[in-house]
Design a protein around this motif. Structure first.
Motif, mmCIF file in Angstrom:
data_model
loop_
_atom_site.group_PDB
_atom_site.id
_atom_site.type_symbol
_atom_site.label_atom_id
_atom_site.label_comp_id
_atom_site.label_asym_id
_atom_site.label_seq_id
_atom_site.Cartn_x
_atom_site.Cartn_y
_atom_site.Cartn_z
ATOM 1 N N LYS A 141 -2.775 10.217 -0.934
ATOM 2 C CA LYS A 141 -1.904 11.180 0.491
ATOM 3 C C LYS A 141 -1.584 12.445 -0.299
ATOM 4 O O LYS A 141 -1.755 13.250 1.063
ATOM 5 N N THR A 196 1.104 -0.946 -0.010
ATOM 6 C CA THR A 196 -0.137 0.235 -0.023
ATOM 7 C C THR A 196 0.821 1.718 0.355
ATOM 8 O O THR A 196 0.754 2.182 -0.987
ATOM 9 N N CYS A 209 -9.021 6.664 -6.748
ATOM 10 C CA CYS A 209 -8.044 6.191 -5.900
ATOM 11 C C CYS A 209 -8.456 4.840 -5.688
ATOM 12 O O CYS A 209 -7.804 4.074 -5.538
ATOM 13 N N TYR A 210 -9.340 4.656 -4.188
ATOM 14 C CA TYR A 210 -9.528 3.115 -4.158
ATOM 15 C C TYR A 210 -9.630 2.770 -4.889
ATOM 16 O O TYR A 210 -9.369 0.913 -4.925
ATOM 17 N N THR A 229 -1.496 5.345 -3.787
ATOM 18 C CA THR A 229 -1.740 5.338 -2.540
ATOM 19 C C THR A 229 -1.130 7.295 -2.361
ATOM 20 O O THR A 229 -1.052 7.563 -1.827
ATOM 21 N N TYR A 255 -10.133 4.611 2.597
ATOM 22 C CA TYR A 255 -9.850 3.849 2.400
ATOM 23 C C TYR A 255 -10.806 2.350 2.506
ATOM 24 O O TYR A 255 -11.646 2.099 1.862
ATOM 25 N N THR A 304 -4.971 8.733 4.379
ATOM 26 C CA THR A 304 -5.400 7.619 3.454
ATOM 27 C C THR A 304 -5.524 5.892 3.459
ATOM 28 O O THR A 304 -7.009 5.549 2.947
ATOM 29 N N ASP A 305 -5.402 5.517 4.467
ATOM 30 C CA ASP A 305 -5.474 3.678 4.492
ATOM 31 C C ASP A 305 -6.850 4.147 5.890
ATOM 32 O O ASP A 305 -8.104 3.724 5.346
#
Length: 198
Positions: free
Chosen positions: A63, A53, A177-178, A59, A82, A78-79
């Motif tokens: 960010k 990741t 992005c996801y 990712t 998601y 970001t994590d």
């Protein structure tokens, strides 16, 4: 990745779920050896997921939305977001299956709680009480999570409400992005597990 993704990428294997969720609380080889082979495997998978990741270009792009307000914490948020998009991914969950999956994960951890790190169990108590895994799907739930992380972040000077505003401002781009990233991550993890099963 955050808690829901780690649990989901354990594919309903109880020891894999356990290792994947406790990994950040297990430091050093000696501590890892306290656990069963299945839990150790989950810890290894967790670390591989995090490395994949962190190094993935999508990712990196996600960010950038958080970096002006969050600096080095941009990856943490970001994590977290998601997980919001995973919880709302209709190819993976309905509202009912997300709810039942969350409770399945909690039950697997509770069955093994006696041997798990105390610091993890303290955090897990909040996770279960406030049903984090399920509530990531709502904007209220993800807002509470973002504000909670911001409050606990030792070197973050930005208020959690600001971070949430950044998330909402760039919601569509972060969702893209996801959608680009997560299928690649899942394929990667499935490949790792196939290799470990040989």
């Amino acid at each position: 990745m955050n808690h829901l993704a780690h649990a989901y990428l354990s594919f309903r294997q109880p020891e894999l779920i356990t290792g994947n969720l406790i990994a950040d609380f297990v430091k050093g080889r000696k501590n890892m050896e306290l656990y069963s082979a299945g839990i150790q495997r989950g810890i290894r998978i967790h670390r591989a997921i995090d490395n994949f990741t962190d190094q993935h270009p999508v990712t990196g792009k996600a960010k950038l939305f958080f970096r002006p307000s969050c600096g080095l914490y941009s990856g943490v948020f970001t994590d977290l977001v998601y997980d919001h998009f995973l919880a709302n991914d209709t190819a993976r969950f309905t509202n009912d299956t997300l709810y039942s999956f969350a409770h399945y994960v909690y039950s697997q951890i509770n069955e093994r709680a006696a041997g798990l790190p105390p610091a993890f169990l303290e955090m897990f108590g909040y996770m279960q009480t406030y049903n984090w895994l399920y509530n990531y799907h709502t904007t209220d739930g993800i807002s509470r999570s973002i504000r909670g992380v911001a409050r606990r972040a030792k070197y973050l000077e930005t208020d959690g409400n600001v971070v949430f505003a950044v998330f909402m401002e760039h919601y569509a781009a972060l969702k893209t992005c996801y959608q680009e990233f997560f299928p690649e991550l899942q394929t990667y993890v499935e490949g790792l597990l196939q290799m470990e099963n040989r």
